[in-house]
Design a protein around this motif. Sequence first.
Motif, PDB file in Angstrom:
ATOM      1  N   VAL A 208       0.853  -1.186   0.000  1.00 57.71           N
ATOM      2  CA  VAL A 208       0.000   0.000   0.000  1.00 57.71           C
ATOM      3  C   VAL A 208       0.893   1.241   0.000  1.00 57.71           C
ATOM      4  O   VAL A 208       1.793   1.373   0.825  1.00 57.71           O
ATOM      5  N   GLY A 209       0.633   2.123  -0.936  1.00 63.28           N
ATOM      6  CA  GLY A 209       1.454   3.317  -1.106  1.00 63.28           C
ATOM      7  C   GLY A 209       1.113   4.456  -0.164  1.00 63.28           C
ATOM      8  O   GLY A 209       0.102   4.432   0.538  1.00 63.28           O
ATOM      9  N   LYS A 210       1.960   5.459  -0.196  1.00 61.41           N
ATOM     10  CA  LYS A 210       1.827   6.614   0.706  1.00 61.41           C
ATOM     11  C   LYS A 210       0.585   7.452   0.438  1.00 61.41           C
ATOM     12  O   LYS A 210       0.172   8.237   1.287  1.00 61.41           O
ATOM     13  N   ASN A 211      -0.026   7.305  -0.725  1.00 57.26           N
ATOM     14  CA  ASN A 211      -1.220   8.087  -1.040  1.00 57.26           C
ATOM     15  C   ASN A 211      -2.502   7.461  -0.500  1.00 57.26           C
ATOM     16  O   ASN A 211      -3.582   7.996  -0.698  1.00 57.26           O
ATOM     17  N   CYS A 212      -2.374   6.336   0.173  1.00 53.55           N
ATOM     18  CA  CYS A 212      -3.544   5.705   0.796  1.00 53.55           C
ATOM     19  C   CYS A 212      -3.756   6.379   2.148  1.00 53.55           C
ATOM     20  O   CYS A 212      -3.109   6.042   3.133  1.00 53.55           O
ATOM     21  N   LYS A 213      -4.677   7.360   2.173  1.00 54.60           N
ATOM     22  CA  LYS A 213      -4.835   8.192   3.367  1.00 54.60           C
ATOM     23  C   LYS A 213      -6.233   8.160   3.963  1.00 54.60           C
ATOM     24  O   LYS A 213      -6.470   8.759   5.001  1.00 54.60           O
ATOM     25  N   SER A 214      -7.147   7.484   3.315  1.00 55.99           N
ATOM     26  CA  SER A 214      -8.517   7.455   3.832  1.00 55.99           C
ATOM     27  C   SER A 214      -9.057   6.027   3.771  1.00 55.99           C
ATOM     28  O   SER A 214      -8.465   5.152   3.136  1.00 55.99           O
ATOM     29  N   SER A 215     -10.169   5.824   4.415  1.00 54.06           N
ATOM     30  CA  SER A 215     -10.785   4.498   4.366  1.00 54.06           C
ATOM     31  C   SER A 215     -11.215   4.164   2.929  1.00 54.06           C
ATOM     32  O   SER A 215     -11.144   3.009   2.512  1.00 54.06           O
ATOM     33  N   ALA A 216     -11.621   5.175   2.170  1.00 60.46           N
ATOM     34  CA  ALA A 216     -11.999   4.942   0.768  1.00 60.46           C
ATOM     35  C   ALA A 216     -10.775   4.499  -0.042  1.00 60.46           C
ATOM     36  O   ALA A 216     -10.881   3.592  -0.879  1.00 60.46           O
ATOM     37  N   ASP A 217      -9.622   5.128   0.219  1.00 62.10           N
ATOM     38  CA  ASP A 217      -8.386   4.722  -0.451  1.00 62.10           C
ATOM     39  C   ASP A 217      -8.032   3.283  -0.079  1.00 62.10           C
ATOM     40  O   ASP A 217      -7.634   2.486  -0.928  1.00 62.10           O
ATOM     41  N   GLY A 218      -8.159   2.970   1.207  1.00 60.63           N
ATOM     42  CA  GLY A 218      -7.852   1.618   1.680  1.00 60.63           C
ATOM     43  C   GLY A 218      -8.770   0.584   1.055  1.00 60.63           C
ATOM     44  O   GLY A 218      -8.331  -0.499   0.652  1.00 60.63           O
ATOM     45  N   LEU A 219     -10.044   0.913   0.951  1.00 60.71           N
ATOM     46  CA  LEU A 219     -11.000  -0.001   0.329  1.00 60.71           C
ATOM     47  C   LEU A 219     -10.665  -0.200  -1.149  1.00 60.71           C
ATOM     48  O   LEU A 219     -10.711  -1.326  -1.652  1.00 60.71           O
ATOM     49  N   ALA A 220     -10.282   0.870  -1.837  1.00 58.78           N
ATOM     50  CA  ALA A 220      -9.914   0.761  -3.256  1.00 58.78           C
ATOM     51  C   ALA A 220      -8.696  -0.144  -3.425  1.00 58.78           C
ATOM     52  O   ALA A 220      -8.657  -0.986  -4.325  1.00 58.78           O
ATOM     53  N   ASP A 221      -7.696   0.014  -2.535  1.00 57.81           N
ATOM     54  CA  ASP A 221      -6.520  -0.869  -2.597  1.00 57.81           C
ATOM     55  C   ASP A 221      -6.917  -2.322  -2.314  1.00 57.81           C
ATOM     56  O   ASP A 221      -6.452  -3.238  -2.978  1.00 57.81           O
ATOM     57  N   ALA A 222      -7.758  -2.527  -1.322  1.00 56.49           N
ATOM     58  CA  ALA A 222      -8.197  -3.889  -0.996  1.00 56.49           C
ATOM     59  C   ALA A 222      -8.932  -4.525  -2.177  1.00 56.49           C
ATOM     60  O   ALA A 222      -8.737  -5.709  -2.475  1.00 56.49           O
ATOM     61  N   MET A 223      -9.739  -3.746  -2.866  1.00 51.39           N
ATOM     62  CA  MET A 223     -10.478  -4.265  -4.025  1.00 51.39           C
ATOM     63  C   MET A 223      -9.522  -4.606  -5.162  1.00 51.39           C
ATOM     64  O   MET A 223      -9.695  -5.616  -5.849  1.00 51.39           O
ATOM     65  N   ARG A 224      -8.492  -3.779  -5.370  1.00 51.16           N
ATOM     66  CA  ARG A 224      -7.493  -4.082  -6.404  1.00 51.16           C
ATOM     67  C   ARG A 224      -6.752  -5.371  -6.066  1.00 51.16           C
ATOM     68  O   ARG A 224      -6.519  -6.212  -6.920  1.00 51.16           O
ATOM     69  N   PHE A 225      -6.371  -5.516  -4.801  1.00 47.67           N
ATOM     70  CA  PHE A 225      -5.680  -6.726  -4.351  1.00 47.67           C
ATOM     71  C   PHE A 225      -6.560  -7.953  -4.589  1.00 47.67           C
ATOM     72  O   PHE A 225      -6.107  -8.961  -5.143  1.00 47.67           O
ATOM     73  N   ALA A 226      -7.818  -7.870  -4.205  1.00 47.79           N
ATOM     74  CA  ALA A 226      -8.742  -8.983  -4.406  1.00 47.79           C
ATOM     75  C   ALA A 226      -8.883  -9.321  -5.896  1.00 47.79           C
ATOM     76  O   ALA A 226      -8.949 -10.498  -6.264  1.00 47.79           O
ATOM     77  N   GLU A 227      -8.921  -8.306  -6.721  1.00 50.67           N
ATOM     78  CA  GLU A 227      -9.037  -8.518  -8.176  1.00 50.67           C
ATOM     79  C   GLU A 227      -7.820  -9.249  -8.719  1.00 50.67           C
ATOM     80  O   GLU A 227      -7.931 -10.141  -9.577  1.00 50.67           O
ATOM     81  N   ILE A 228      -6.633  -8.898  -8.241  1.00 50.07           N
ATOM     82  CA  ILE A 228      -5.402  -9.552  -8.693  1.00 50.07           C
ATOM     83  C   ILE A 228      -5.381 -11.021  -8.272  1.00 50.07           C
ATOM     84  O   ILE A 228      -5.154 -11.905  -9.083  1.00 50.07           O
ATOM     85  N   ILE A 229      -5.645 -11.274  -6.995  1.00 48.84           N
ATOM     86  CA  ILE A 229      -5.448 -12.644  -6.501  1.00 48.84           C
ATOM     87  C   ILE A 229      -6.590 -13.597  -6.863  1.00 48.84           C
ATOM     88  O   ILE A 229      -6.397 -14.813  -6.803  1.00 48.84           O
ATOM     89  N   LYS A 230      -7.736 -13.083  -7.251  1.00 49.84           N
ATOM     90  CA  LYS A 230      -8.839 -13.996  -7.578  1.00 49.84           C
ATOM     91  C   LYS A 230      -8.546 -14.829  -8.826  1.00 49.84           C
ATOM     92  O   LYS A 230      -9.176 -15.850  -9.053  1.00 49.84           O
TER      93      LYS A 230
END
Length: 90
Positions: free
Chosen positions: A64-86
């Motif tokens: 997770v990069g330094k621009n992840c500063k909000s819960s919305a940013d965190g959720l977007a990163d989590a969704m990207r991660f889930a998309e990659i590993i699925k």
Amino acid sequence: MIKGIDVSRWQGNIDFKKVKASGVQFVILRAGGSDGSFFTDPNFYKYAADAVSAGLHVGCYYIVGKNCKSSADGLADAMRFAEIIKKIKP
């Protein structure tokens, strides 16, 4: 003791059968991240398939990069991660 290794594109070509034969039981693979820009590790899918084929247990992580500063940013990163590993097959 259980032996494992952390792997990303920086390790280059890996013979996971040799890794398994050396006593390693699991690998943790960098799936991708958002440090700098959004990316999928270019070797992730090959490493995952080869490690599973060799009989290794596989785990994944996402940087997770330094621009992840909000819960919305965190959720977007989590969704990207889930998309990659699925797309990997256990």
